[in-house]
Structures are given as C-alpha cells and as structure tokens.
Design a protein around this motif. Structure first.
Motif, PDB file in Angstrom:
ATOM      1  N   GLY A 262      -1.371  -0.458  -8.455  1.00  0.00           N
ATOM      2  CA  GLY A 262      -0.512  -1.371  -7.539  1.00  0.00           C
ATOM      3  C   GLY A 262       0.237  -0.969  -6.218  1.00  0.00           C
ATOM      4  N   GLY A 263      -0.345   0.570  -6.109  1.00  0.00           N
ATOM      5  CA  GLY A 263       0.021   1.114  -4.938  1.00  0.00           C
ATOM      6  C   GLY A 263       1.489   1.935  -4.750  1.00  0.00           C
TER       7      GLY A 263
ATOM      8  N   THR B 218       4.756  -0.686 -10.953  1.00  0.00           N
ATOM      9  CA  THR B 218       4.158  -1.989 -10.752  1.00  0.00           C
ATOM     10  C   THR B 218       3.764  -2.660 -11.934  1.00  0.00           C
TER      11      THR B 218
ATOM     12  N   GLU C 132       1.822 -12.853  -7.099  1.00  0.00           N
ATOM     13  CA  GLU C 132       1.713 -11.199  -6.992  1.00  0.00           C
ATOM     14  C   GLU C 132       1.140 -10.677  -8.094  1.00  0.00           C
TER      15      GLU C 132
ATOM     16  N   LEU D  37      -1.489  -7.761 -10.455  1.00  0.00           N
ATOM     17  CA  LEU D  37      -2.225  -6.724  -9.977  1.00  0.00           C
ATOM     18  C   LEU D  37      -3.565  -6.824  -9.731  1.00  0.00           C
TER      19      LEU D  37
ATOM     20  N   TRP E 144      -4.077  -7.046  -6.226  1.00  0.00           N
ATOM     21  CA  TRP E 144      -4.004  -5.817  -5.598  1.00  0.00           C
ATOM     22  C   TRP E 144      -5.904  -5.187  -5.856  1.00  0.00           C
TER      23      TRP E 144
ATOM     24  N   ARG F  97      -8.451  -6.054  -3.848  1.00  0.00           N
ATOM     25  CA  ARG F  97      -8.485  -5.633  -2.190  1.00  0.00           C
ATOM     26  C   ARG F  97      -8.692  -4.030  -2.138  1.00  0.00           C
ATOM     27  N   THR F  98      -8.907  -3.450  -3.283  1.00  0.00           N
ATOM     28  CA  THR F  98      -9.023  -1.957  -3.480  1.00  0.00           C
ATOM     29  C   THR F  98     -10.646  -1.779  -3.834  1.00  0.00           C
TER      30      THR F  98
ATOM     31  N   VAL G 289      -2.788  -3.870   2.407  1.00  0.00           N
ATOM     32  CA  VAL G 289      -3.207  -3.246   1.476  1.00  0.00           C
ATOM     33  C   VAL G 289      -2.665  -2.001   1.160  1.00  0.00           C
ATOM     34  N   ASN G 290      -1.739  -1.756  -0.001  1.00  0.00           N
ATOM     35  CA  ASN G 290      -0.987  -0.570  -0.454  1.00  0.00           C
ATOM     36  C   ASN G 290      -1.905  -0.151  -1.511  1.00  0.00           C
ATOM     37  N   ALA G 291      -2.830   0.821  -1.507  1.00  0.00           N
ATOM     38  CA  ALA G 291      -3.617   1.484  -2.482  1.00  0.00           C
ATOM     39  C   ALA G 291      -2.899   2.611  -2.958  1.00  0.00           C
TER      40      ALA G 291
END
Length: 181
Positions: free
Chosen positions: A25-26, A30, A39, A41, A44, A47-48, A155-157
């Motif tokens: 979840g970065g 999370t 929102e 996971l 997320w 995008r990773t 993107v918060n990885a």
C-alpha cells in the motif's frame, strides 16, 4: 580473465539481482478494510511492478488483523478455512519467489468481504523491463470531452532496494576490473 575479476563480477551480479522490499500500500497500516471501494490495495498493486525476489512487507495492527496467503478460488470467495500460510505478527514479510499471481486476504471475520484483500502479479524473468522500474501505463482519453485538469493519481510504492549499490561500492567492485575512468 583473472579469478579476482571473476569474483567481482559474480558479486556485482548477485547484488544487482536481489529484490526489493515493498511496503504494501506504500505506507504503514494500509492492511485494513478500505474506507471506500475506490481505494483498494489491488489498485495500488496494479500500479506497482513486482519481480521475483521482491518482498512484500505488511505493517498492521496484529491485535485485530492478520494476513492469509490463499489460492485463487479462496481469494475470490474470501474463504479463510484452508490458507497456504497465515501471519499475525503485525510486521509480515513475504518473499515473492516465482512469477505469476499471489493472493492474500485478511484472516479476520468479514474483513475480506468488505475489500481487505490483495492480488499481486509477479513479472516473468523473461518480461522485458526498462532500466528503471516504472508504474503501469495509464490510459489517457484525449477526446474533446477530456478534462485536462484531472491528473492521474501518484504512485506511492515505498520501495526499498535490497541490492542497491552506492558510488563507493561501485568503485570498489569496478576498480579491479580497470573499468574506472
């Protein structure tokens, strides 16, 4: 090629091939029932980019949650009865040792049904990658009705390279090879 050069090359390739530690979840905490279906996971995760050798790190409240690795059918049904593995330590770290999908659900009653689940797809070693791991492509609508003021979410990885080398380490490895300029 001298044995010293061969050892340096093997060390270099070994260090570069190590995976990364990726915080699920970065950020911490999370792993919980999402506040909205918008929102999750899985958004997320899509995008990773994940590769063999990466590790997923969950940071969550162990008093009221857990992580279960499950099969696809159990993921789809939120069935907690026969997990592959279960974790309840609040600081779960799982190495991704093969390509393909991995499935995780919460071990707590009702959490998975309310969206606390994660699917991660690990890229094949044959997948062509760029030098820098990049987020998945974003589809852009360039029709006349496209609202240019809306940007794609960041993107918060929170990815930590487990095998990164600083400049000094590179110098030590490349010096015996005579590759320094």
């Amino acid at each position: 090629m001298s044995s010293l050069m061969m050892c340096c090359l093997l060390l270099l390739f070994g260090l570069l091939s190590e995976g990364r530690e990726i915080l699920v979840g970065g950020k911490s905490n999370t792993w919980k029932v999402p506040e909205s279906r918008d929102e999750t996971l899985n958004q997320w995760s899509e995008r990773t980019r994940f590769k063999i050798g990466d590790s997923l790190l969950w940071k969550y409240n162990a008093e009221n949650d857990s992580v279960l690795q499950v099969r696809e059918k159990d993921y789809e049904r939120c069935d907690r009865s026969e997990p592959i593995r279960g974790y309840k330590d609040g600081h779960t770290n799982i190495e991704l040792k093969r390509s393909g999908p991995f499935y995780f659900i919460s071990g707590e009653e009702g959490h998975c049904q309310r969206g606390e689940k994660l699917r991660v797809v690990v890229l094949s070693p044959n997948h062509k990658r760029s030098v820098v791991d990049a987020p998945a492509p974003v589809n852009v609508d360039l029709s006349p009705n496209y609202n240019r003021s809306v940007a794609a979410p960041p993107v918060n990885a929170h990815i930590t390279n487990k095998g990164s080398l600083n400049r000094g380490a590179w110098s030590l490895l490349l010096l015996p090879l005579g590759l320094l300029v």
